[in-house]
Motif scaffolding. Sequence first.
Motif, PDB file in Angstrom:
ATOM      1  N   CYS A  52       0.796  -1.315  -0.114  1.00 35.74           N
ATOM      2  CA  CYS A  52       0.070   0.002  -0.142  1.00 35.74           C
ATOM      3  C   CYS A  52       0.855   1.110  -0.015  1.00 35.74           C
ATOM      4  O   CYS A  52       0.469   2.140  -0.821  1.00 35.74           O
ATOM      5  CB  CYS A  52      -1.012  -0.214   1.395  1.00 35.74           C
ATOM      6  N   GLU A  53       1.804   1.079   1.018  1.00 33.59           N
ATOM      7  CA  GLU A  53       2.658   2.493   0.956  1.00 33.59           C
ATOM      8  C   GLU A  53       3.301   2.552  -0.719  1.00 33.59           C
ATOM      9  O   GLU A  53       3.293   3.858  -1.064  1.00 33.59           O
ATOM     10  CB  GLU A  53       3.832   2.295   1.963  1.00 33.59           C
ATOM     11  N   GLU A  54       3.933   1.695  -1.025  1.00 31.20           N
ATOM     12  CA  GLU A  54       4.507   1.784  -2.589  1.00 31.20           C
ATOM     13  C   GLU A  54       3.624   2.572  -3.414  1.00 31.20           C
ATOM     14  O   GLU A  54       3.996   3.237  -4.117  1.00 31.20           O
ATOM     15  CB  GLU A  54       4.924   0.376  -2.982  1.00 31.20           C
ATOM     16  N   ILE A  69      -9.568   8.144   4.690  1.00 36.17           N
ATOM     17  CA  ILE A  69      -9.737   6.845   4.407  1.00 36.17           C
ATOM     18  C   ILE A  69      -9.224   6.072   5.281  1.00 36.17           C
ATOM     19  O   ILE A  69      -8.009   5.927   5.585  1.00 36.17           O
ATOM     20  CB  ILE A  69      -9.293   6.667   2.888  1.00 36.17           C
ATOM     21  N   ILE A  70      -9.769   4.788   5.374  1.00 31.51           N
ATOM     22  CA  ILE A  70      -9.199   3.656   6.194  1.00 31.51           C
ATOM     23  C   ILE A  70      -9.586   2.683   5.426  1.00 31.51           C
ATOM     24  O   ILE A  70     -10.567   2.103   4.784  1.00 31.51           O
ATOM     25  CB  ILE A  70     -10.297   3.569   7.439  1.00 31.51           C
ATOM     26  N   ILE A  71      -8.303   1.985   5.045  1.00 32.87           N
ATOM     27  CA  ILE A  71      -8.453   0.550   4.359  1.00 32.87           C
ATOM     28  C   ILE A  71      -8.337  -0.434   5.511  1.00 32.87           C
ATOM     29  O   ILE A  71      -7.388  -0.306   6.465  1.00 32.87           O
ATOM     30  CB  ILE A  71      -6.971   0.484   3.389  1.00 32.87           C
ATOM     31  N   MET A  72      -9.369  -1.247   5.273  1.00 31.52           N
ATOM     32  CA  MET A  72      -9.293  -2.512   6.316  1.00 31.52           C
ATOM     33  C   MET A  72      -9.298  -3.803   5.651  1.00 31.52           C
ATOM     34  O   MET A  72     -10.133  -3.909   4.780  1.00 31.52           O
ATOM     35  CB  MET A  72     -10.811  -2.464   7.130  1.00 31.52           C
ATOM     36  N   TYR A  73      -8.188  -4.294   6.014  1.00 34.85           N
ATOM     37  CA  TYR A  73      -7.617  -5.697   5.338  1.00 34.85           C
ATOM     38  C   TYR A  73      -7.774  -6.811   6.193  1.00 34.85           C
ATOM     39  O   TYR A  73      -7.064  -6.672   7.231  1.00 34.85           O
ATOM     40  CB  TYR A  73      -6.545  -5.451   4.569  1.00 34.85           C
ATOM     41  N   PHE A  74      -8.774  -7.821   6.113  1.00 36.90           N
ATOM     42  CA  PHE A  74      -8.790  -8.973   6.954  1.00 36.90           C
ATOM     43  C   PHE A  74      -8.011 -10.196   6.180  1.00 36.90           C
ATOM     44  O   PHE A  74      -8.847 -10.639   5.142  1.00 36.90           O
ATOM     45  CB  PHE A  74     -10.170  -9.303   7.259  1.00 36.90           C
ATOM     46  N   GLU A  86     -17.841   0.022   1.316  1.00 33.84           N
ATOM     47  CA  GLU A  86     -17.405  -0.269   0.074  1.00 33.84           C
ATOM     48  C   GLU A  86     -16.484  -1.493   0.232  1.00 33.84           C
ATOM     49  O   GLU A  86     -15.549  -1.555   1.132  1.00 33.84           O
ATOM     50  CB  GLU A  86     -16.518   0.715  -0.682  1.00 33.84           C
ATOM     51  N   GLN A  87     -16.765  -2.741  -0.270  1.00 34.32           N
ATOM     52  CA  GLN A  87     -15.923  -3.994  -0.166  1.00 34.32           C
ATOM     53  C   GLN A  87     -15.098  -4.240  -1.410  1.00 34.32           C
ATOM     54  O   GLN A  87     -15.753  -4.083  -2.615  1.00 34.32           O
ATOM     55  CB  GLN A  87     -16.856  -5.286   0.181  1.00 34.32           C
ATOM     56  N   PHE A  88     -13.988  -4.727  -1.368  1.00 34.17           N
ATOM     57  CA  PHE A  88     -13.452  -5.424  -2.736  1.00 34.17           C
ATOM     58  C   PHE A  88     -12.695  -6.627  -2.532  1.00 34.17           C
ATOM     59  O   PHE A  88     -12.630  -7.207  -1.298  1.00 34.17           O
ATOM     60  CB  PHE A  88     -12.210  -4.395  -2.960  1.00 34.17           C
ATOM     61  N   ILE A 111      -6.927  -0.718  -3.922  1.00 32.88           N
ATOM     62  CA  ILE A 111      -5.915   0.483  -4.384  1.00 32.88           C
ATOM     63  C   ILE A 111      -6.025   1.094  -5.678  1.00 32.88           C
ATOM     64  O   ILE A 111      -6.011   2.154  -5.744  1.00 32.88           O
ATOM     65  CB  ILE A 111      -4.316  -0.277  -4.468  1.00 32.88           C
ATOM     66  N   GLN A 112      -6.393   0.336  -6.575  1.00 33.27           N
ATOM     67  CA  GLN A 112      -6.734   0.848  -7.968  1.00 33.27           C
ATOM     68  C   GLN A 112      -7.850   1.835  -8.114  1.00 33.27           C
ATOM     69  O   GLN A 112      -7.760   2.859  -8.437  1.00 33.27           O
ATOM     70  CB  GLN A 112      -6.988  -0.454  -9.065  1.00 33.27           C
ATOM     71  N   ASN A 113      -8.916   1.536  -6.991  1.00 35.72           N
ATOM     72  CA  ASN A 113      -9.967   2.189  -6.836  1.00 35.72           C
ATOM     73  C   ASN A 113      -9.800   3.658  -6.442  1.00 35.72           C
ATOM     74  O   ASN A 113     -10.184   4.779  -6.554  1.00 35.72           O
ATOM     75  CB  ASN A 113     -11.149   1.387  -5.985  1.00 35.72           C
TER      76      ASN A 113
END
Length: 153
Positions: free
Chosen positions: A38-40, A85-90, A136-138, A145-147
């Motif tokens: 994500c950082e990159e 924005i909060i990215i939440m990755y499980f 929103e779910q991906f 990331i593309q979104n």
Amino acid sequence: MKKIYKAPEEIPLQIDLKTVFLAGSIEMDKAINWQKRCEELLQDQFVIFNPRRNEWDSSWSQTIENIHFKEQVSWELQALERADIIIMYFAGDTMSPISLLEFGLYAQSHKMKVVVEENFWRKGNIDIVCERYSVEQFKTLEELIQNLLNKNI
């Protein structure tokens, strides 16, 4: 301007770009380091708040009395509040109890985007909460990331 803030670095009061908090599975390093990806990919367009601390010590007692632990949790709460924005990755094969707690805190915030892998033990719960509160779910982190990149152009 600095683009990536990791716990426990001080976050400035004034930030000119949109900010993204990387919430989700770490689980004492059981989960892959998805935050690095994500950082990159995001640092050119966003300021990143990454809770994955470089010098984490798993022997720290997880109590309010432990200054290092309290500093970590306080930093995460401040960064979650500040984030646009909060990215939440499980990640599958993790339990991610703190991520679940943060998910519950911010499910109605309208700033969360979620990826939950098929084999995550509480995927059904995540799916239902996301549906109920229009989160929103991906399917994949790459898709999320593309979104973000496409919306921020």
